[in-house]
Design a protein around this motif. Structure first.
Motif, PDB file in Angstrom:
ATOM      1  N   ILE A  34      13.507  -6.467  -2.757  1.00 23.67           N
ATOM      2  CA  ILE A  34      14.162  -5.416  -3.541  1.00 23.67           C
ATOM      3  C   ILE A  34      13.498  -5.361  -4.912  1.00 23.67           C
ATOM      4  CG2 ILE A  34      16.334  -4.511  -4.409  1.00 23.67           C
ATOM      5  CD1 ILE A  34      16.306  -4.891  -1.387  1.00 23.67           C
ATOM      6  N   GLY A  35      13.148  -4.173  -5.317  1.00 25.46           N
ATOM      7  CA  GLY A  35      12.500  -4.019  -6.614  1.00 25.46           C
ATOM      8  C   GLY A  35      13.263  -3.079  -7.531  1.00 25.46           C
ATOM      9  N   TRP A  36      13.103  -3.301  -8.812  1.00 26.96           N
ATOM     10  CA  TRP A  36      13.605  -2.382  -9.833  1.00 26.96           C
ATOM     11  C   TRP A  36      12.410  -1.762 -10.550  1.00 26.96           C
ATOM     12  CZ3 TRP A  36      18.434  -0.660 -10.739  1.00 26.96           C
ATOM     13  CH2 TRP A  36      19.529  -1.401 -10.257  1.00 26.96           C
ATOM     14  N   PHE A  37      12.506  -0.453 -10.726  1.00 24.78           N
ATOM     15  CA  PHE A  37      11.513   0.299 -11.466  1.00 24.78           C
ATOM     16  C   PHE A  37      12.242   1.116 -12.528  1.00 24.78           C
ATOM     17  CE2 PHE A  37       7.582   0.061  -8.850  1.00 24.78           C
ATOM     18  CZ  PHE A  37       8.083  -0.618  -7.762  1.00 24.78           C
ATOM     19  N   ARG A  38      11.503   1.625 -13.500  1.00 28.77           N
ATOM     20  CA  ARG A  38      12.104   2.528 -14.473  1.00 28.77           C
ATOM     21  C   ARG A  38      11.119   3.635 -14.817  1.00 28.77           C
ATOM     22  NH1 ARG A  38      12.384  -1.399 -19.884  1.00 28.77           N
ATOM     23  NH2 ARG A  38      10.122  -1.649 -20.158  1.00 28.77           N
ATOM     24  N   GLN A  39      11.681   4.762 -15.238  1.00 26.55           N
ATOM     25  CA  GLN A  39      10.843   5.914 -15.535  1.00 26.55           C
ATOM     26  C   GLN A  39      11.391   6.686 -16.723  1.00 26.55           C
ATOM     27  OE1 GLN A  39      10.376   8.776 -12.330  1.00 26.55           O
ATOM     28  NE2 GLN A  39       8.327   9.289 -13.041  1.00 26.55           N
ATOM     29  N   GLY A  42       8.097  12.320 -18.245  1.00 27.90           N
ATOM     30  CA  GLY A  42       6.717  12.557 -18.623  1.00 27.90           C
ATOM     31  C   GLY A  42       5.799  11.375 -18.400  1.00 27.90           C
ATOM     32  N   LYS A  43       6.358  10.264 -17.934  1.00 25.86           N
ATOM     33  CA  LYS A  43       5.541   9.081 -17.696  1.00 25.86           C
ATOM     34  C   LYS A  43       5.694   8.620 -16.254  1.00 25.86           C
ATOM     35  CE  LYS A  43       5.425   7.239 -22.389  1.00 25.86           C
ATOM     36  NZ  LYS A  43       5.584   6.019 -23.232  1.00 25.86           N
ATOM     37  N   GLU A  44       4.760   7.802 -15.822  1.00 28.58           N
ATOM     38  CA  GLU A  44       4.824   7.270 -14.469  1.00 28.58           C
ATOM     39  C   GLU A  44       5.934   6.231 -14.358  1.00 28.58           C
ATOM     40  OE1 GLU A  44       0.116   7.716 -13.187  1.00 28.58           O
ATOM     41  OE2 GLU A  44       1.071   5.746 -13.260  1.00 28.58           O
ATOM     42  N   ARG A  45       6.402   6.072 -13.142  1.00 31.41           N
ATOM     43  CA  ARG A  45       7.407   5.055 -12.896  1.00 31.41           C
ATOM     44  C   ARG A  45       6.770   3.681 -13.069  1.00 31.41           C
ATOM     45  NH1 ARG A  45      11.579   6.836  -8.495  1.00 31.41           N
ATOM     46  NH2 ARG A  45       9.710   7.021  -7.205  1.00 31.41           N
ATOM     47  N   VAL A  93      15.383   6.006 -16.721  1.00 29.68           N
ATOM     48  CA  VAL A  93      16.134   5.995 -15.470  1.00 29.68           C
ATOM     49  C   VAL A  93      15.645   4.788 -14.682  1.00 29.68           C
ATOM     50  CG1 VAL A  93      16.678   7.194 -13.333  1.00 29.68           C
ATOM     51  CG2 VAL A  93      16.393   8.493 -15.463  1.00 29.68           C
ATOM     52  N   TYR A  94      16.579   3.972 -14.257  1.00 32.46           N
ATOM     53  CA  TYR A  94      16.246   2.758 -13.532  1.00 32.46           C
ATOM     54  C   TYR A  94      16.511   2.980 -12.044  1.00 32.46           C
ATOM     55  CZ  TYR A  94      15.540   0.139 -17.793  1.00 32.46           C
ATOM     56  OH  TYR A  94      15.039  -0.319 -18.981  1.00 32.46           O
ATOM     57  N   TYR A  95      15.492   2.676 -11.247  1.00 34.78           N
ATOM     58  CA  TYR A  95      15.553   2.876  -9.805  1.00 34.78           C
ATOM     59  C   TYR A  95      15.491   1.551  -9.069  1.00 34.78           C
ATOM     60  CZ  TYR A  95      14.331   7.738 -10.820  1.00 34.78           C
ATOM     61  OH  TYR A  95      14.318   9.024 -11.293  1.00 34.78           O
ATOM     62  N   CYS A  96      16.231   1.489  -7.990  1.00 33.63           N
ATOM     63  CA  CYS A  96      16.189   0.354  -7.082  1.00 33.63           C
ATOM     64  C   CYS A  96      15.457   0.792  -5.821  1.00 33.63           C
ATOM     65  CB  CYS A  96      17.620  -0.064  -6.759  1.00 33.63           C
ATOM     66  SG  CYS A  96      17.755  -1.408  -5.586  1.00 33.63           S
ATOM     67  N   ALA A  97      14.642  -0.103  -5.282  1.00 33.78           N
ATOM     68  CA  ALA A  97      13.875   0.220  -4.083  1.00 33.78           C
ATOM     69  C   ALA A  97      13.859  -0.980  -3.145  1.00 33.78           C
ATOM     70  CB  ALA A  97      12.449   0.608  -4.459  1.00 33.78           C
ATOM     71  N   ALA A  98      13.740  -0.696  -1.863  1.00 31.27           N
ATOM     72  CA  ALA A  98      13.775  -1.766  -0.866  1.00 31.27           C
ATOM     73  C   ALA A  98      12.688  -1.569   0.173  1.00 31.27           C
ATOM     74  CB  ALA A  98      15.139  -1.802  -0.179  1.00 31.27           C
ATOM     75  N   SER A  99      12.209  -2.673   0.704  1.00 32.53           N
ATOM     76  CA  SER A  99      11.267  -2.581   1.807  1.00 32.53           C
ATOM     77  C   SER A  99      11.225  -3.912   2.533  1.00 32.53           C
ATOM     78  CB  SER A  99       9.864  -2.216   1.315  1.00 32.53           C
ATOM     79  OG  SER A  99       9.305  -3.284   0.589  1.00 32.53           O
ATOM     80  N   GLU A 111       4.622   1.165  -6.218  1.00 27.55           N
ATOM     81  CA  GLU A 111       5.647   2.015  -5.623  1.00 27.55           C
ATOM     82  C   GLU A 111       5.446   2.167  -4.124  1.00 27.55           C
ATOM     83  OE1 GLU A 111       5.560   5.171  -9.211  1.00 27.55           O
ATOM     84  OE2 GLU A 111       6.873   5.685  -7.542  1.00 27.55           O
ATOM     85  N   SER A 112       4.207   2.216  -3.700  1.00 28.90           N
ATOM     86  CA  SER A 112       3.911   2.443  -2.284  1.00 28.90           C
ATOM     87  C   SER A 112       4.371   1.307  -1.390  1.00 28.90           C
ATOM     88  CB  SER A 112       2.411   2.662  -2.099  1.00 28.90           C
ATOM     89  OG  SER A 112       1.681   1.534  -2.559  1.00 28.90           O
ATOM     90  N   GLU A 113       4.710   0.159  -1.990  1.00 29.61           N
ATOM     91  CA  GLU A 113       5.183  -0.978  -1.203  1.00 29.61           C
ATOM     92  C   GLU A 113       6.626  -0.819  -0.758  1.00 29.61           C
ATOM     93  OE1 GLU A 113       1.977  -2.717  -0.500  1.00 29.61           O
ATOM     94  OE2 GLU A 113       3.668  -4.078  -0.203  1.00 29.61           O
ATOM     95  N   TYR A 114       7.324   0.151  -1.307  1.00 30.04           N
ATOM     96  CA  TYR A 114       8.756   0.290  -1.061  1.00 30.04           C
ATOM     97  C   TYR A 114       9.047   1.556  -0.267  1.00 30.04           C
ATOM     98  CZ  TYR A 114       8.943  -3.398  -4.496  1.00 30.04           C
ATOM     99  OH  TYR A 114       8.753  -4.588  -5.160  1.00 30.04           O
ATOM    100  N   ASP A 115       9.881   1.414   0.745  1.00 32.79           N
ATOM    101  CA  ASP A 115      10.167   2.523   1.651  1.00 32.79           C
ATOM    102  C   ASP A 115      11.449   3.266   1.316  1.00 32.79           C
ATOM    103  OD1 ASP A 115       9.073   0.223   4.109  1.00 32.79           O
ATOM    104  OD2 ASP A 115       7.925   1.912   3.321  1.00 32.79           O
ATOM    105  N   TYR A 116      12.382   2.582   0.705  1.00 31.74           N
ATOM    106  CA  TYR A 116      13.698   3.178   0.468  1.00 31.74           C
ATOM    107  C   TYR A 116      14.020   3.132  -1.021  1.00 31.74           C
ATOM    108  CZ  TYR A 116      13.780   2.013   5.403  1.00 31.74           C
ATOM    109  OH  TYR A 116      13.447   1.898   6.720  1.00 31.74           O
TER     110      TYR A 116
END
Length: 127
Positions: A34-39, A42-45, A93-99, A111-116
């Protein structure tokens, strides 16, 4: 279908703390990360942190080490991101992702490592 859902964002003063939650529904997650990202607009995640669901191993981007802590509660299927000493530049904006996949730190920040992906939760830090 795996579905992460974030919560816990809000408006906070600089120096304060927040705990973001990511509730993950769907199939069992023993081999998930599980990963956390933020965006920022105007900028990349940007990658923030990741955790291994099975072993609890963690990985952080250098800029947040010491202030951010990722953890999980397997019984609740929930991953947390504790953010301390908040700074205005943490506004995003903080995003959660899973794979499903191996724990390879060289790729966890992609980002490409995460599917959901969840829909995100807004964190705003006022100065």
């Amino acid at each position: 279908q795996v579905q992460p859902v974030e919560s816990g964002g809000g408006l906070v003063q600089a120096g304060g703390s927040l705990r973001l939650s990511c509730a993950v529904s769907g199939r069992t997650f023993s081999n998930y990360r599980i990963g956390w990202f933020r965006q920022v607009p105007g900028k990349e995640r940007e990658f923030v942190a990741a955790i291994s669901w099975a072993f609890g191993s963690t990985y952080y981007t250098d800029s947040v080490k010491g202030r951010f802590t990722i953890s999980r509660d397997n019984a609740k299927n929930t991953v947390y991101l504790q953010i301390n000493s908040l700074k205005p530049e943490d506004t995003a904006v903080y995003y959660c992702a899973a794979s499903r996949g191996s724990w390879a730190t060289v790729s966890l920040g992609r980002e490409s490592e995460y599917d959901y992906w969840g829909q995100g939760t807004q964190v705003t830090v006022s100065s």
